[in-house]
Write a protein that holds these residues in place. Structure first.
Motif, mmCIF file in Angstrom:
data_model
loop_
_atom_site.group_PDB
_atom_site.id
_atom_site.type_symbol
_atom_site.label_atom_id
_atom_site.label_comp_id
_atom_site.label_asym_id
_atom_site.label_seq_id
_atom_site.Cartn_x
_atom_site.Cartn_y
_atom_site.Cartn_z
ATOM 1 N N LEU A 143 2.355 16.820 66.417
ATOM 2 C CA LEU A 143 1.780 17.126 65.100
ATOM 3 C C LEU A 143 0.418 17.760 65.335
ATOM 4 O O LEU A 143 -0.597 17.072 65.501
ATOM 5 N N LYS A 144 0.382 19.067 65.361
ATOM 6 C CA LYS A 144 -0.786 19.812 65.810
ATOM 7 C C LYS A 144 -2.004 19.651 64.907
ATOM 8 O O LYS A 144 -3.119 19.994 65.319
ATOM 9 N N GLN A 145 -1.815 19.160 63.677
ATOM 10 C CA GLN A 145 -2.974 19.050 62.793
ATOM 11 C C GLN A 145 -3.894 17.888 63.187
ATOM 12 O O GLN A 145 -5.011 17.784 62.682
ATOM 13 N N MET A 146 -3.441 17.009 64.097
ATOM 14 C CA MET A 146 -4.289 15.913 64.547
ATOM 15 C C MET A 146 -5.376 16.444 65.476
ATOM 16 O O MET A 146 -5.104 17.250 66.368
ATOM 17 N N THR A 147 -6.603 15.983 65.280
ATOM 18 C CA THR A 147 -7.728 16.513 66.059
ATOM 19 C C THR A 147 -8.321 15.507 67.039
ATOM 20 O O THR A 147 -9.256 15.842 67.763
ATOM 21 N N GLY A 148 -7.802 14.291 67.067
ATOM 22 C CA GLY A 148 -8.355 13.324 68.003
ATOM 23 C C GLY A 148 -7.519 12.067 68.107
ATOM 24 O O GLY A 148 -6.679 11.782 67.247
ATOM 25 N N VAL A 149 -7.756 11.316 69.191
ATOM 26 C CA VAL A 149 -7.022 10.078 69.465
ATOM 27 C C VAL A 149 -8.009 9.010 69.933
ATOM 28 O O VAL A 149 -8.908 9.299 70.728
ATOM 29 N N PRO A 167 -5.924 21.799 71.941
ATOM 30 C CA PRO A 167 -6.710 20.646 72.398
ATOM 31 C C PRO A 167 -6.992 19.655 71.271
ATOM 32 O O PRO A 167 -7.023 20.019 70.103
ATOM 33 N N PHE A 168 -7.147 18.421 71.632
ATOM 34 C CA PHE A 168 -7.613 17.398 70.700
ATOM 35 C C PHE A 168 -8.563 16.498 71.479
ATOM 36 O O PHE A 168 -8.561 16.488 72.707
ATOM 37 N N HIS A 169 -9.391 15.770 70.757
ATOM 38 C CA HIS A 169 -10.428 14.939 71.375
ATOM 39 C C HIS A 169 -9.835 13.569 71.701
ATOM 40 O O HIS A 169 -9.479 12.808 70.805
ATOM 41 N N TYR A 170 -9.748 13.257 72.993
ATOM 42 C CA TYR A 170 -9.132 12.010 73.440
ATOM 43 C C TYR A 170 -10.227 11.016 73.815
ATOM 44 O O TYR A 170 -11.026 11.264 74.718
ATOM 45 N N ILE A 171 -10.266 9.883 73.115
ATOM 46 C CA ILE A 171 -11.225 8.823 73.426
ATOM 47 C C ILE A 171 -10.467 7.587 73.884
ATOM 48 O O ILE A 171 -9.696 6.998 73.127
ATOM 49 N N THR A 223 -17.188 11.948 64.343
ATOM 50 C CA THR A 223 -18.071 12.535 63.327
ATOM 51 C C THR A 223 -19.052 13.511 63.960
ATOM 52 O O THR A 223 -19.289 14.605 63.433
ATOM 53 N N LEU A 224 -19.608 13.142 65.097
ATOM 54 C CA LEU A 224 -20.546 14.015 65.801
ATOM 55 C C LEU A 224 -19.863 15.300 66.265
ATOM 56 O O LEU A 224 -20.437 16.394 66.200
ATOM 57 N N GLN A 225 -18.610 15.169 66.738
ATOM 58 C CA GLN A 225 -17.854 16.351 67.150
ATOM 59 C C GLN A 225 -17.620 17.275 65.955
ATOM 60 O O GLN A 225 -17.722 18.500 66.069
ATOM 61 N N ALA A 226 -17.303 16.671 64.793
ATOM 62 C CA ALA A 226 -17.088 17.475 63.586
ATOM 63 C C ALA A 226 -18.368 18.219 63.196
ATOM 64 O O ALA A 226 -18.316 19.375 62.756
ATOM 65 N N MET A 227 -19.509 17.578 63.375
ATOM 66 C CA MET A 227 -20.789 18.248 63.099
ATOM 67 C C MET A 227 -21.022 19.390 64.096
ATOM 68 O O MET A 227 -21.448 20.483 63.706
ATOM 69 N N PRO A 275 -24.395 19.303 72.144
ATOM 70 C CA PRO A 275 -24.435 20.408 71.158
ATOM 71 C C PRO A 275 -25.330 20.135 69.955
ATOM 72 O O PRO A 275 -25.561 21.033 69.136
ATOM 73 N N LEU A 276 -25.844 18.898 69.836
ATOM 74 C CA LEU A 276 -26.525 18.499 68.611
ATOM 75 C C LEU A 276 -28.014 18.230 68.770
ATOM 76 O O LEU A 276 -28.760 18.275 67.799
#
Length: 472
Positions: A143-149, A167-171, A223-227, A275-276
């Motif tokens: 499901l490509k619309q997911m942006t992180g795990v 790519p998605f953000h894997y934590i 949230t920081l990644q989204a910013m 980046p912030l």
């Protein structure tokens, strides 16, 4: 129409969607929401008290492989409330289903959530613990619309299926006593080599849902990644507050002389905040940690323990496979010796060895349970192999009463009453007291009326259902 219905959420508790009555209340979990009118599949959802239908919201889809939607959401309610995230979890996901079936169920849940709530299209995430985490890691692949795990206590199933084009953000979040810890440390290096966005957060603990502060940190990172990516406005106050809190944890590990945990977290902060904000202030701390004698000593010790642990795990895997194939009940004594050796590690003066003992205990129990699932999945169940695995589980996890009862039931089924009575007494020695359940165990009708069975209950529980005939 959708916005009108969402407005109703805030002014009346009940409204109709797709011919079903749904009672939604902010700040609590709403369960049993149908994905559509034609299917029985349902999901649970949590709306933070700050929910406003005029805004777009981030959402975390939490996965449990036993379909316990409401229960699994309870693990993340506090952090979702604090961070302003919606939560959703399916009641239809099952480990007995194929990956493709569970993915289709997940898609229907996602579609259902998107049809009801104003979700930010670039802030959709997945999360889970253990097997739920492994599946949560797979969902963004399909499901490509997911942006992180957020993967708690489990490594990613197979990095070969990752694509740099999607790519998605894997934590990953893992405890130092969790048997997945070495794998997740190694996998972090693999993610970095692939240049795949990832973080690894490590806490002191075992195979469990992480402490709330680590789940909170994961959502903060999202949230920081989204910013950083411009998906939401940059909030300097939020960034400053989160950074200060995260840095306090680094300082805590440093003061406790745990330089590996301090440096690991410091490097995660670098990759997340770079980046912030300006991070020049972190350079001296990072250099000092790397030059610390504690860090060099702890790094050597951890590497040595990881190598030793990998060799023991290979032995466990090899001998278990052999024992299952040959029904090697005689080798149960060897396994008992191995568990005794792990107990000795509990008394080691080295924290790394104590942690290794916990991890190996968790590993062998997970290995046995995986093999039980494999045996049970066969059309013709191998009861010899199953009996061996049940008996072994009473050795590796003696306080899990279920496996004693399984041995008693299986032994009674094949009329091996001597074995059944032996494991009944072992169960009672462990402190089991549910007499009612003992008299309802499957396949034990003849065993239950035997004098030996009732004598044991009289001895350990001070009463039996059937009168014990006096000896002549």
């Amino acid at each position: 129409m959708k916005k009108f219905l969402l407005f109703l959420i805030l002014i009346v508790p009940l409204f109709t969607v797709s011919a079903q009555q749904i009672r939604l209340k902010k700040g609590t979990v709403t369960d049993g929401i149908k994905v559509n009118d034609s299917l029985s599949e349902s999901f649970a959802v949590y709306l933070p008290t700050s929910f406003d239908p005029s805004q777009k919201w981030p959402v975390v889809f939490v996965f449990d492989m036993e379909g316990r939607g409401k229960q699994v959401l309870s693990m993340m309610l506090k952090v979702a409330e604090e961070s302003g995230y919606l939560l959703a979890a399916s009641n239809a996901i099952k480990d007995s289903l194929s990956v493709s079936e569970n993915i289709l169920i997940s898609k229907r849940m996602v579609d259902g959530v998107l049809s009801l709530f104003p979700i930010h299209a670039q802030r959709m995430y997945t999360a889970g613990f253990a097997e739920g985490a492994r599946f949560a890691g797979l969902v963004p692949v399909f499901l490509k619309q997911m942006t992180g795990v957020v993967s708690c206590g489990s490594s990613f199933p197979n990095t070969e299926i990752l694509s740099k084009r999607s790519p998605f953000h894997y934590i990953g979040i893992v405890g130092t006593e969790d048997f997945s810890y070495p794998d997740m440390v190694a996998q972090e290096g693999e993610f970095n080599r692939l240049n795949f966005p990832n973080n690894l957060l490590i806490f002191e603990g075992g195979n469990q849902w992480p402490p709330q502060e680590y789940l909170s940190m994961a959502l903060e990172f999202f949230t920081l990644q989204a910013m950083a990516k411009g998906r939401v406005p940059k909030d300097s106050i939020f960034i400053k507050k989160a950074f200060r809190k995260n840095l306090n944890q680094v300082n805590k590990w440093t003061s406790l002389k745990k330089p590996i945990l301090a440096l690991e977290l410091l490097e995660e902060l670098e990759s997340t905040y770079r980046p912030l904000k300006d991070l020049d202030s972190l350079v001296p701390s990072k250099k000092a940690l790397k030059r610390s004698k504690f860090f060099r000593s702890e790094s050597r010790e951890r590497n040595a323990v990881f190598l030793r642990e990998s060799l023991v795990k290979e032995d466990y895997s090899y001998y278990l496979e052999e024992d299952i194939l040959t029904y090697n009940f005689n080798n149960l004594g060897w396994w008992k010796y191995q568990m005794d050796e792990l107990k000795k590690l509990d008394k080691s003066q080295k924290a790394s060895e104590r942690q290794m003992g916990k991890r190996l205990g968790g590993f062998v129990n997970a290995l046995i349970e995986d093999n039980i699932d494999v045996v049970m999945a066969n059309e013709s169940v191998d009861k010899g192999a199953l009996g061996f695995l049940y008996m072994l589980k009473t050795i590796t996890d003696p306080k899990d009463y279920e496996y004693y009862k399984k041995v008693i039931s299986l032994s009674s089924e094949i009329e091996d009453y001597g074995t059944a009575l032996f494991y009944l007494e072992e169960l009672l020695k462990q402190g089991y007291t549910d007499k009612k359940e003992l008299y309802t165990l499957e396949n034990t009708a003849l065993l239950r009326i035997s004098p030996q069975f009732n004598t044991l209950l009289e001895k350990y529980l001070n009463e039996s259902r059937y009168e014990i005939a006096p000896e002549n």
